[in-house]
Design an enzyme around this catalytic site. Structure first.
Site, PDB file in Angstrom:
ATOM      1  N   LYS A  82      40.012 -46.989  79.293  1.00 34.01           N
ATOM      2  CA  LYS A  82      39.491 -45.863  80.082  1.00 34.01           C
ATOM      3  C   LYS A  82      40.182 -44.549  79.686  1.00 34.01           C
ATOM      4  O   LYS A  82      39.519 -43.551  79.427  1.00 34.01           O
ATOM      5  CB  LYS A  82      39.675 -46.125  81.586  1.00 34.01           C
ATOM      6  CG  LYS A  82      38.900 -47.343  82.077  1.00 34.01           C
ATOM      7  CD  LYS A  82      39.078 -47.576  83.557  1.00 34.01           C
ATOM      8  CE  LYS A  82      40.510 -47.917  83.931  1.00 34.01           C
ATOM      9  NZ  LYS A  82      41.008 -49.165  83.324  1.00 34.01           N
ATOM     10  N   THR A  83      41.510 -44.580  79.646  1.00 36.72           N
ATOM     11  CA  THR A  83      42.236 -43.371  79.270  1.00 36.72           C
ATOM     12  C   THR A  83      41.881 -42.976  77.840  1.00 36.72           C
ATOM     13  O   THR A  83      41.670 -41.798  77.531  1.00 36.72           O
ATOM     14  CB  THR A  83      43.763 -43.609  79.394  1.00 36.72           C
ATOM     15  OG1 THR A  83      44.048 -43.941  80.756  1.00 36.72           O
ATOM     16  CG2 THR A  83      44.555 -42.386  78.994  1.00 36.72           C
ATOM     17  N   ASP A 127      43.091 -39.814  86.633  1.00 36.71           N
ATOM     18  CA  ASP A 127      43.320 -41.251  86.537  1.00 36.71           C
ATOM     19  C   ASP A 127      43.468 -41.811  87.955  1.00 36.71           C
ATOM     20  O   ASP A 127      43.874 -41.085  88.864  1.00 36.71           O
ATOM     21  CB  ASP A 127      44.612 -41.491  85.746  1.00 36.71           C
ATOM     22  CG  ASP A 127      44.595 -42.834  85.018  1.00 36.71           C
ATOM     23  OD1 ASP A 127      43.623 -43.595  85.181  1.00 36.71           O
ATOM     24  OD2 ASP A 127      45.570 -43.112  84.292  1.00 36.71           O
ATOM     25  N   THR A 176      40.258 -48.458  88.409  1.00 38.67           N
ATOM     26  CA  THR A 176      40.204 -49.915  88.267  1.00 38.67           C
ATOM     27  C   THR A 176      39.516 -50.513  89.490  1.00 38.67           C
ATOM     28  O   THR A 176      39.280 -51.707  89.545  1.00 38.67           O
ATOM     29  CB  THR A 176      41.636 -50.504  88.189  1.00 38.67           C
ATOM     30  OG1 THR A 176      42.421 -49.913  89.231  1.00 38.67           O
ATOM     31  CG2 THR A 176      42.282 -50.200  86.855  1.00 38.67           C
ATOM     32  N   ARG A 235      44.785 -53.911  75.332  1.00 39.30           N
ATOM     33  CA  ARG A 235      46.213 -53.651  75.554  1.00 39.30           C
ATOM     34  C   ARG A 235      47.032 -54.911  75.271  1.00 39.30           C
ATOM     35  O   ARG A 235      48.071 -54.842  74.624  1.00 39.30           O
ATOM     36  CB  ARG A 235      46.454 -53.193  76.993  1.00 39.30           C
ATOM     37  CG  ARG A 235      47.941 -53.183  77.357  1.00 39.30           C
ATOM     38  CD  ARG A 235      48.204 -52.564  78.715  1.00 39.30           C
ATOM     39  NE  ARG A 235      47.922 -51.145  78.690  1.00 39.30           N
ATOM     40  CZ  ARG A 235      47.330 -50.491  79.687  1.00 39.30           C
ATOM     41  NH1 ARG A 235      46.963 -51.140  80.781  1.00 39.30           N
ATOM     42  NH2 ARG A 235      47.125 -49.204  79.583  1.00 39.30           N
TER      43      ARG A 235
HETATM   44  N1  LIG Z   1      37.875 -49.883  72.315  1.00 40.17           N
HETATM   45  C1  LIG Z   1      39.121 -49.789  71.856  1.00 40.17           C
HETATM   46  N2  LIG Z   1      39.359 -49.728  70.542  1.00 40.17           N
HETATM   47  C2  LIG Z   1      40.632 -49.672  70.088  1.00 40.17           C
HETATM   48  N3  LIG Z   1      41.727 -49.661  70.878  1.00 40.17           N
HETATM   49  C3  LIG Z   1      41.541 -49.710  72.193  1.00 40.17           C
HETATM   50  C4  LIG Z   1      40.231 -49.768  72.760  1.00 40.17           C
HETATM   51  N4  LIG Z   1      40.344 -49.810  74.093  1.00 40.17           N
HETATM   52  C5  LIG Z   1      41.664 -49.767  74.361  1.00 40.17           C
HETATM   53  N5  LIG Z   1      42.391 -49.715  73.231  1.00 40.17           N
HETATM   54  C6  LIG Z   1      43.850 -49.686  73.155  1.00 40.17           C
HETATM   55  O1  LIG Z   1      44.371 -50.395  74.272  1.00 40.17           O
HETATM   56  C7  LIG Z   1      45.451 -49.689  74.884  1.00 40.17           C
HETATM   57  C8  LIG Z   1      45.159 -49.480  76.343  1.00 40.17           C
HETATM   58  O2  LIG Z   1      44.039 -48.634  76.515  1.00 40.17           O
HETATM   59  P1  LIG Z   1      43.953 -47.564  77.708  1.00 40.17           P
HETATM   60  O3  LIG Z   1      45.293 -47.010  78.004  1.00 40.17           O
HETATM   61  O4  LIG Z   1      42.891 -46.599  77.354  1.00 40.17           O
HETATM   62  O5  LIG Z   1      43.474 -48.499  78.909  1.00 40.17           O
HETATM   63  P2  LIG Z   1      43.102 -48.091  80.402  1.00 40.17           P
HETATM   64  O6  LIG Z   1      41.763 -48.670  80.675  1.00 40.17           O
HETATM   65  O7  LIG Z   1      43.261 -46.630  80.591  1.00 40.17           O
HETATM   66  O8  LIG Z   1      44.200 -48.887  81.238  1.00 40.17           O
HETATM   67  P3  LIG Z   1      44.811 -48.531  82.703  1.00 40.17           P
HETATM   68  O9  LIG Z   1      43.758 -48.934  83.699  1.00 40.17           O
HETATM   69  O10 LIG Z   1      46.035 -49.412  82.790  1.00 40.17           O
HETATM   70  O11 LIG Z   1      45.126 -47.072  82.716  1.00 40.17           O
HETATM   71  C9  LIG Z   1      45.614 -48.409  74.065  1.00 40.17           C
HETATM   72  O12 LIG Z   1      46.670 -48.596  73.161  1.00 40.17           O
HETATM   73  C10 LIG Z   1      44.340 -48.256  73.290  1.00 40.17           C
HETATM   74  O13 LIG Z   1      44.582 -47.708  72.042  1.00 40.17           O
HETATM   75 MG   LIG Z   2      44.571 -45.532  81.787  1.00 35.51          MG
END
Ligand SMILES: Nc1ncnc2c1ncn2[C@@H]1O[C@H](COP(=O)(O)OP(=O)(O)OP(=O)(O)O)[C@@H](O)[C@H]1O
Ligand SMILES: [Mg+2]
Length: 370
Positions: A82-83, A127, A176, A235
């Protein structure tokens, strides 16, 4: 005003949760390591085909019109990107991104300060938007819809609201727990992307890409092995990749091959479908001590020496998702897949006992009373 930090990590559960190698959430140190692995453009973002296609349309249309796009809500479990996607949005729009989070905004005034510092076309990333305080939420409705913020001047009966026009900007909210968002807030997002767990093939592509960025050569068989143990979460896949790299460097010959992947993941007790020690302890207790259940959560938790809450929030969700455990009104039951995964034979049903019939979806099924 300076960027507001995101504050605490998303979805960090109990201490047990944070310590796990297969935890879906991340601490600040890990988030820093992750930053280097984030894809910067939509084309580099692996998987989530539907969200990517839809978002790409929204962004291209906005760019063509020369207007900021609709507000975007991204929802889904921790660690799915998401981030990353929020940053990609701002990158694709070549706009400035402001970062804040629900927990960082305690009062409406905090949000008013952020909003009034925005410039035309900015992306405001919020966020954990489900954790915004109520008064801030109401301020946000107006800002998102009318690009206006009412600044309250004075106190008590003499107070008045002075409307302040805001430049056009785009809110990207991440959550989430989209179910916790009040409907009026949800309705103000013109586009909602639901992120889902990744397939092993997609995770393979994620870690092959990551290994390139880390400057190591990851063999395909190793990528396949790591992906299969990563619980559908990029992740976790990236984290396991780093542990395999450690193993290869310290105990192996430096090569990230199948042997290194298997050996490293054995050291970290992540089994072939991504279960860790606690998951397996729960599953084993359920099968061997309670004949597959049904057994109450607190009894099960006591048997593995954990709090009921830890078992329920940390181990169970993935076990249920994988169709290994069923939740029934009479307690937890092991599914046939659980026995099979542990290499055990389920006992023949005792006369008069309830039996578990698996349903079509993961973790779904029915407990048939005799
Ligand atoms: N589609 C993707 N392709 C490549 N890498 C990804 C992808 N999605 C996530 N990642 C990698 O996974 C890790 C976590 O992603 P991210 O921080 O965006 O998750 P999030 O959904 O924001 O999690 P949270 O809910 O804990 O904030 C990062 O290092 C990111 O580079
Ligand atoms: Mg995030």
């Amino acid at each position: 005003m300076a960027e507001v930090s995101t504050g605490s990590a998303t979805g960090t559960g109990s201490t047990g949760e944070r310590d796990r190698i297969v935890a879906p959430s991340a601490d600040e140190i890990e988030r820093a390591a992750e930053a280097a692995l984030r894809p910067k453009r939509l084309d580099d973002f692996v998987g989530q085909r539907v969200v990517r296609d839809q978002l790409s349309l929204v962004l291209q249309a906005a760019i063509a019109r020369g207007n900021p796009p609709d507000h975007v809500l991204l929802s889904g479990p921790p660690g799915l990107g998401k981030t990353t996607l929020a940053m990609i949005i701002s990158g694709e729009l070549e706009s400035h991104m402001r970062l804040t989070s629900g927990p960082a905004i305690q009062h409406a005034g905090d949000l008013a300060a952020v909003l009034s510092s925005l410039e035309e076309g900015d992306v405001l990333f919020i966020d954990e938007i489900h954790r915004l305080a109520r008064p801030a939420e109401e301020l946000l409705y107006v800002a998102m819809e009318d690009f206006r913020v009412d600044v309250i001047v004075g106190k008590g009966a003499g107070a008045s609201a002075i409307p302040l026009a805001l430049p056009r900007f785009t809110v990207v909210g991440a959550t989430t727990r989209s179910g916790l968002l009040p409907a009026p807030l949800r309705d103000r997002f013109g586009f909602t992307g639901h992120m889902d767990y990744y397939s092993p093939e997609e995770l393979e592509r994620v870690i092959l890409r990551s290994s390139g960025l880390l400057g190591v050569h990851l063999e395909h068989a190793a990528a396949h092995e790591i992906a299969g143990r990563s619980r559908g979460t990029p992740r976790i896949a990236n984290r396991l990749l780093r542990r395999v790299r450690d193993w290869a460097q310290v105990r192996g010959d430096g090569r990230l091959d199948l042997h290194a992947a298997r050996s490293a993941l054995e050291v970290y007790e992540v089994d072939p479908i991504g279960l860790d020690r606690l998951d397996r302890a729960v599953l084993t207790a359920l099968c061997t001590r309670f004949g597959g259940g049904p057994v109450g959560l607190s009894t099960l938790a006591m048997t593995v020496g954990e709090e009921a809450e830890t078992v329920e929030t940390v181990a169970e969700p993935y076990l249920v998702r994988e169709g290994l455990i069923g939740r029934t009104p009479r307690g937890r039951v092991a599914t046939p897949a659980a026995w099979e995964h542990l290499g055990l034979t389920p006992p023949p049903p005792a006369p008069g006992s309830a039996t578990w019939t698996p349903g079509p979806g993961p973790g779904s099924g029915t407990l048939l009373e005799p």
